[in-house]
Motif scaffolding. Sequence first.
Motif, PDB file in Angstrom:
ATOM      1  N   GLN A  42       0.685  -9.924  -3.668  1.00 54.29           N
ATOM      2  CA  GLN A  42       1.529  -9.661  -2.280  1.00 54.29           C
ATOM      3  C   GLN A  42       2.962 -10.401  -2.482  1.00 54.29           C
ATOM      4  N   ALA A  43       3.993  -9.550  -2.163  1.00 54.48           N
ATOM      5  CA  ALA A  43       5.177 -10.210  -2.465  1.00 54.48           C
ATOM      6  C   ALA A  43       5.291 -11.138  -1.239  1.00 54.48           C
ATOM      7  N   THR A  44       6.425 -12.132  -1.559  1.00 58.80           N
ATOM      8  CA  THR A  44       7.017 -13.110  -0.489  1.00 58.80           C
ATOM      9  C   THR A  44       8.521 -12.750  -0.375  1.00 58.80           C
ATOM     10  N   VAL A  45       9.134 -13.399   0.630  1.00 57.95           N
ATOM     11  CA  VAL A  45      10.547 -13.206   1.129  1.00 57.95           C
ATOM     12  C   VAL A  45      11.316 -13.900   0.070  1.00 57.95           C
ATOM     13  N   ALA A  46      10.866 -14.655  -0.979  1.00 60.89           N
ATOM     14  CA  ALA A  46      11.662 -15.326  -1.870  1.00 60.89           C
ATOM     15  C   ALA A  46      11.241 -14.857  -3.307  1.00 60.89           C
ATOM     16  N   ASP A  47      10.761 -13.696  -3.304  1.00 63.52           N
ATOM     17  CA  ASP A  47      10.591 -13.141  -4.873  1.00 63.52           C
ATOM     18  C   ASP A  47      11.445 -12.526  -5.328  1.00 63.52           C
ATOM     19  N   ASN A  48      11.328 -12.308  -6.733  1.00 70.45           N
ATOM     20  CA  ASN A  48      12.309 -11.360  -7.580  1.00 70.45           C
ATOM     21  C   ASN A  48      11.532 -10.209  -7.657  1.00 70.45           C
ATOM     22  N   SER A  49      11.653  -9.091  -7.051  1.00 68.71           N
ATOM     23  CA  SER A  49      10.951  -8.199  -6.898  1.00 68.71           C
ATOM     24  C   SER A  49      11.515  -6.596  -7.428  1.00 68.71           C
ATOM     25  N   PHE A  50      10.615  -6.010  -8.523  1.00 66.80           N
ATOM     26  CA  PHE A  50      10.971  -4.742  -9.013  1.00 66.80           C
ATOM     27  C   PHE A  50      10.546  -3.485  -8.183  1.00 66.80           C
ATOM     28  N   VAL A  51      11.723  -3.048  -7.209  1.00 63.53           N
ATOM     29  CA  VAL A  51      11.407  -1.792  -6.392  1.00 63.53           C
ATOM     30  C   VAL A  51      12.175  -0.666  -6.628  1.00 63.53           C
ATOM     31  N   LEU A  52      11.234   0.472  -6.147  1.00 65.70           N
ATOM     32  CA  LEU A  52      11.812   1.723  -6.249  1.00 65.70           C
ATOM     33  C   LEU A  52      12.066   1.906  -4.660  1.00 65.70           C
ATOM     34  N   TYR A  53      13.384   2.421  -4.150  1.00 69.17           N
ATOM     35  CA  TYR A  53      13.495   2.435  -2.676  1.00 69.17           C
ATOM     36  C   TYR A  53      14.430   3.461  -2.450  1.00 69.17           C
ATOM     37  N   LYS A  54      14.446   3.897  -0.927  1.00 70.66           N
ATOM     38  CA  LYS A  54      15.513   5.009  -0.697  1.00 70.66           C
ATOM     39  C   LYS A  54      16.029   4.865   0.663  1.00 70.66           C
ATOM     40  N   VAL A  55      17.186   4.837   1.067  1.00 69.35           N
ATOM     41  CA  VAL A  55      17.583   4.377   2.325  1.00 69.35           C
ATOM     42  C   VAL A  55      18.349   5.777   3.064  1.00 69.35           C
ATOM     43  N   GLN A  56      17.701   6.071   4.083  1.00 66.73           N
ATOM     44  CA  GLN A  56      18.303   7.263   4.773  1.00 66.73           C
ATOM     45  C   GLN A  56      18.352   7.036   6.292  1.00 66.73           C
ATOM     46  N   SER A  57      19.184   7.831   6.726  1.00 64.62           N
ATOM     47  CA  SER A  57      19.444   7.927   8.272  1.00 64.62           C
ATOM     48  C   SER A  57      18.241   8.509   8.916  1.00 64.62           C
ATOM     49  N   LEU A  58      18.021   8.447  10.258  1.00 68.10           N
ATOM     50  CA  LEU A  58      16.770   8.911  10.952  1.00 68.10           C
ATOM     51  C   LEU A  58      17.045  10.740  10.774  1.00 68.10           C
ATOM     52  N   GLY A  59      18.506  11.091  10.621  1.00 69.05           N
ATOM     53  CA  GLY A  59      18.727  12.423  10.685  1.00 69.05           C
ATOM     54  C   GLY A  59      18.895  12.923   9.062  1.00 69.05           C
ATOM     55  N   GLY A  60      17.993  12.160   8.087  1.00 70.90           N
ATOM     56  CA  GLY A  60      17.880  12.605   6.887  1.00 70.90           C
ATOM     57  C   GLY A  60      18.974  12.423   5.980  1.00 70.90           C
ATOM     58  N   LYS A  61      20.033  11.756   6.204  1.00 71.43           N
ATOM     59  CA  LYS A  61      21.046  11.653   5.270  1.00 71.43           C
ATOM     60  C   LYS A  61      20.807  10.486   4.405  1.00 71.43           C
ATOM     61  N   VAL A  62      20.836  10.649   3.220  1.00 67.92           N
ATOM     62  CA  VAL A  62      20.202   9.667   1.978  1.00 67.92           C
ATOM     63  C   VAL A  62      21.487   8.912   1.959  1.00 67.92           C
ATOM     64  N   TYR A  63      21.571   7.660   1.788  1.00 65.83           N
ATOM     65  CA  TYR A  63      22.439   6.746   1.531  1.00 65.83           C
ATOM     66  C   TYR A  63      22.299   6.094   0.377  1.00 65.83           C
TER      67      TYR A  63
END
Length: 270
Positions: free
Chosen positions: A111-132
């Motif tokens: 389990q990660a913690t808020v003070a980790d160095n983490s390798f993540v894959l992520y995607k951020v988008q608006s609720l309308g589906g616009k990918v930022y």
Amino acid sequence: MIKKHILLASLALLSLYSCKKDEDEGQKIREMTEVIPENDRAIQAYLKSHYCELDGEGKVVLGSMEGHSDKTSLWDSPELKRKVIKVPDQHGNYIENTMYYLLLREGTGEQATVADNSFVLYKVQSLGGKVYDDGSHFAQRNWLDLLGAEANAYRGGTVVGFREAVALLKASASTSLTEERDGSLVYPTDSGIGVFFMPSGLTYYTGTTSIPAYSPLLFEINLVKTKRYDHDGDGIPSIEEIRHHQDGTITFPDCNGNNKVDYLDANPCR
Ligand SMILES: [Ca+2]
Ligand SMILES: [Ca+2]
């Protein structure tokens, strides 16, 4: 491509008020007490009108309920969870922001913690589906210092919502990532995956160059690996040198009173 990757990766590292667009333009920053309920209504409307699934390849599928009466909406899913996180508004008053989330795949590792160095894959988008920001095809540069080294829970590191979201996931149990000959990585199939719906107080409240101010955002996060970070190199992981509270706030003890907080101070307590 590399330059693009760096630009995109830096997006997650912006702080809440790092880009005070409104202020720069001479406009007043809107009250969080007014914006957050608006964001919450928009998120709830999205949850009621969309479903979410993980396909066979570990990809998140989000779809409209329209024409899919066989699906269960996110809102009606028994798996939908909430976490209330407090963040300071521009007056320093702490405002409750509700993050809604669904854990789609439980990782088998740590389990990660808020003070980790983490390798993540992520995607951020608006609720309308616009990918930022689509970091889901990055290579090694997805290691993120979630907390950062500014001794301020709302500056440096990643935005509050992102940090809290990663800490709700478990990583893969496999010890290494396999690299293909073309440099791409083969991702483990046992990493933790979740979708997180965040009001703007948890992300980029006043906006960034690409994300409009006061936008609720949808994050897909795949936590591949995570390590306890030791910012000051004193052998004590940073998570043990801060106080991370249930409401997402963080306090920074300074045991020897030298005005350098513990997690950034390699000096012993006495
Ligand atoms: Ca340390
Ligand atoms: Ca100190």
